[in-house]
Enzyme design. Structure first.
Site, PDB file in Angstrom:
ATOM      1  N   SER A  24       4.913 -47.054  -1.330  1.00 15.68           N
ATOM      2  CA  SER A  24       5.959 -46.199  -1.918  1.00 15.68           C
ATOM      3  C   SER A  24       5.322 -44.936  -2.505  1.00 15.68           C
ATOM      4  O   SER A  24       4.161 -44.966  -2.921  1.00 15.68           O
ATOM      5  CB  SER A  24       6.633 -47.018  -3.027  1.00 15.68           C
ATOM      6  N   TYR A 184      16.553 -36.154  -9.778  1.00 16.90           N
ATOM      7  CA  TYR A 184      16.055 -34.846  -9.356  1.00 16.90           C
ATOM      8  C   TYR A 184      17.193 -34.048  -8.705  1.00 16.90           C
ATOM      9  O   TYR A 184      18.348 -34.468  -8.744  1.00 16.90           O
ATOM     10  CB  TYR A 184      14.820 -35.011  -8.459  1.00 16.90           C
ATOM     11  N   ARG A 232      15.646 -41.185   0.194  1.00 16.80           N
ATOM     12  CA  ARG A 232      15.632 -42.141  -0.918  1.00 16.80           C
ATOM     13  C   ARG A 232      16.808 -41.832  -1.824  1.00 16.80           C
ATOM     14  O   ARG A 232      17.014 -40.671  -2.192  1.00 16.80           O
ATOM     15  CB  ARG A 232      14.309 -42.033  -1.688  1.00 16.80           C
ATOM     16  N   LEU A 303       9.721 -54.024  -7.773  1.00 12.83           N
ATOM     17  CA  LEU A 303       9.225 -55.351  -8.137  1.00 12.83           C
ATOM     18  C   LEU A 303       9.231 -56.344  -6.987  1.00 12.83           C
ATOM     19  O   LEU A 303       9.706 -57.472  -7.121  1.00 12.83           O
ATOM     20  CB  LEU A 303       9.966 -55.895  -9.364  1.00 12.83           C
TER      21      LEU A 303
HETATM   22  C1  LIG Z   1       2.743 -44.023 -10.945  1.00 14.41           C
HETATM   23  C2  LIG Z   1       4.059 -43.958 -10.244  1.00 14.41           C
HETATM   24  C3  LIG Z   1       4.464 -42.781  -9.635  1.00 14.41           C
HETATM   25  C4  LIG Z   1       5.685 -42.718  -8.935  1.00 14.41           C
HETATM   26  N1  LIG Z   1       6.024 -41.574  -8.275  1.00 14.41           N
HETATM   27  C5  LIG Z   1       7.104 -41.570  -7.471  1.00 14.41           C
HETATM   28  C6  LIG Z   1       7.358 -40.483  -6.610  1.00 14.41           C
HETATM   29  O1  LIG Z   1       6.581 -39.536  -6.522  1.00 14.41           O
HETATM   30  N2  LIG Z   1       8.495 -40.524  -5.850  1.00 14.41           N
HETATM   31  C7  LIG Z   1       9.359 -41.606  -5.896  1.00 14.41           C
HETATM   32  O2  LIG Z   1      10.376 -41.593  -5.206  1.00 14.41           O
HETATM   33  N3  LIG Z   1       9.096 -42.659  -6.666  1.00 14.41           N
HETATM   34  C8  LIG Z   1       8.001 -42.679  -7.438  1.00 14.41           C
HETATM   35  N4  LIG Z   1       7.709 -43.791  -8.164  1.00 14.41           N
HETATM   36  C9  LIG Z   1       8.579 -44.977  -8.023  1.00 14.41           C
HETATM   37  C10 LIG Z   1       7.985 -45.932  -6.987  1.00 14.41           C
HETATM   38  O3  LIG Z   1       7.879 -45.329  -5.714  1.00 14.41           O
HETATM   39  C11 LIG Z   1       8.796 -47.232  -6.884  1.00 14.41           C
HETATM   40  O4  LIG Z   1      10.080 -46.938  -6.395  1.00 14.41           O
HETATM   41  C12 LIG Z   1       8.928 -47.961  -8.224  1.00 14.41           C
HETATM   42  O5  LIG Z   1       7.701 -47.949  -8.928  1.00 14.41           O
HETATM   43  C13 LIG Z   1       9.382 -49.400  -8.034  1.00 14.41           C
HETATM   44  O6  LIG Z   1       8.490 -50.083  -7.164  1.00 14.41           O
HETATM   45  P1  LIG Z   1       7.315 -51.076  -7.732  1.00 14.41           P
HETATM   46  O7  LIG Z   1       8.015 -52.120  -8.582  1.00 14.41           O
HETATM   47  O8  LIG Z   1       6.683 -51.645  -6.500  1.00 14.41           O
HETATM   48  O9  LIG Z   1       6.376 -50.258  -8.548  1.00 14.41           O
HETATM   49  C14 LIG Z   1       6.521 -43.857  -8.894  1.00 14.41           C
HETATM   50  C15 LIG Z   1       6.119 -45.035  -9.535  1.00 14.41           C
HETATM   51  C16 LIG Z   1       4.912 -45.102 -10.189  1.00 14.41           C
HETATM   52  C17 LIG Z   1       4.492 -46.407 -10.827  1.00 14.41           C
END
Ligand SMILES: Cc1cc2nc3c(=O)[nH]c(=O)nc-3n(C[C@H](O)[C@H](O)[C@H](O)COP(=O)(O)O)c2cc1C
Length: 371
Positions: A24, A184, A232, A303
């Site tokens: 992601s 955004y 997205r 998650l």
């Molecule tokens: C450090 C960090 C940076 C993120 N930057 C973006 C981003 O640039 N664009 C986006 O759509 N989501 C961003 N997210 C959200 C993640 O892509 C993801 O949707 C969210 O963390 C949930 O997934 P996870 O539980 O696997 O972390 C970011 C998340 C984290 C932790």
């Protein structure tokens, strides 16, 4: 035949993914002050490219300088961004196995703040920040009051997305994800919390969806036919009177009619009033409904941390792909470990063959990929 769905291949237009694992987008706030990729991106994306994931997205990459969150966001608003990004992409292709996607975005009224680890505090123009733009002059939480985009500004933003897509193609990306989530610019147009306009870009749901669809169409018109394009969405604002999953199903169906290849179901980020309870797979039901009712491929995210959990989401038809963010940073070899757990094989660079558990018995002449 793969034993699992997680490690089965998947195609989107001309793009063949070796498995269903997606990295992601993750903002790194590590570009130089002109938005160019740095050695950090070489390391960060470079090592994740060899993780065994089928597809990896870059972090949100700004299509206009005023569309950045912070001074250190990646940008693609100028031809100067192409070479530094190409260096990273070429490096990932030489050493890794993942297909590569770029996420394009405009931060709208959430821009001009400090980097994540400095608390995303508003940065004034006097301190090097910039004026932010949004559908309406409505501030987000404690952030600065944005300027409502006029007709020309809307057209320029749409064109900036298209120009960015052309550059992403020149860099060599395989796919694009348009960031229509997390409060955004695009999401601000969709949500009644961000959009108070009374012209053709606001009011009814159809009017609020116009900007998202116009950005999609502008990119699709310049993005090569064989390359997939997706968006997205924040499937819900998690707040009364906001954008809802029903709205997301409707928009996804329209996006599909416009040639959209996948929708990533995220949520929230547009209002401080949001009320959500986070638990494993908490956004999967959104991916499932969009996939079933809008008839478009979906990426589930949020998650998803366990191999069997990810496989169940796919095997039961709740999504076509699963994306991981924090889990991949915490354990960048998650796909390798998941492949061992599910009895599958996955990309290994030959230099790392001997790390595979099956090689510990001394039989190190047979590469992992032939086992
Ligand atoms: C450090 C960090 C940076 C993120 N930057 C973006 C981003 O640039 N664009 C986006 O759509 N989501 C961003 N997210 C959200 C993640 O892509 C993801 O949707 C969210 O963390 C949930 O997934 P996870 O539980 O696997 O972390 C970011 C998340 C984290 C932790």
């Amino acid at each position: 035949m793969p034993a699992s769905t997680l490690f089965s291949p998947f195609s989107l237009r001309g793009l063949q993914l070796p498995n269903r694992i997606v990295i992601s987008p993750m903002g790194q706030y590590s570009a130089d002050e002109s938005g160019r990729a740095t050695d950090w991106h070489l390391m960060h994306l470079g090592h994740l490219a060899m993780s065994g994931s089928g597809l990896m997205f870059t972090e949100a990459t700004a299509v206009q300088p005023q569309g950045r969150i912070s001074r250190h966001d990646l940008g693609i608003w100028s031809d100067d961004h192409v070479e530094p990004m190409k260096r990273v992409v070429d490096f990932c292709r030489t050493h890794g196995g993942a297909k590569l996607g770029m996420q394009l975005y405009h931060a709208g009224r959430k821009g001009s703040v400090s980097v994540a680890w400095e608390g995303q505090k508003p940065v004034s123009e006097a301190d090097g920040g910039w004026k932010t733009f949004s559908p309406s002059a409505v501030a987000h939480g404690g952030r600065a009051m944005p300027v409502a985009l006029d007709e020309l500004g809307i057209r320029e933003a749409i064109e900036a997305f298209a120009a960015a897509a052309r550059r992403a193609d020149a860099v060599g990306f395989d796919t694009l994800e348009i960031h229509g989530a997390h409060g955004y610019l695009i999401h601000s147009f969709l949500s009644p919390f961000g959009n108070h306009r009374t012209d053709g870009w606001g009011g009814s749901r159809d009017n609020r969806m116009r900007f998202a669809l116009a950005v999609f169409d502008a990119i699709r018109a310049v993005w090569p036919e064989r390359k997939p394009l997706g968006m997205r969405l924040s499937a819900t604002d998690w707040a009364e009177g906001g954008w809802s999953i029903d709205d997301s199903v409707e928009l996804s169906a329209k996006l599909r009619e416009h040639g959209c290849d996948f929708v990533t179901a995220s949520s929230g980020g547009v209002t401080a009033e949001q009320r959500l309870k986070v638990h494993p797979g908490y956004q999967v039901p959104f991916a499932e409904r969009i996939r079933r009712e809008a008839g478009v491929a979906t990426i589930a995210v949020g998650l998803i941390t366990e191999a069997r959990q990810a496989d169940e989401i796919l095997a039961t038809g709740k999504a076509d792909l699963v994306a991981l963010a924090r889990g991949m940073m915490f354990n960048p070899r998650w796909p390798w470990h998941s492949a061992v757990e599910l009895g599958e094989s996955v990309f290994y660079p030959k230099q790392y063959d001997r790390s595979h558990p099956s090689m510990r018995g001394g039989d190190f002449l047979k590469p992992v990929r032939d086992r």
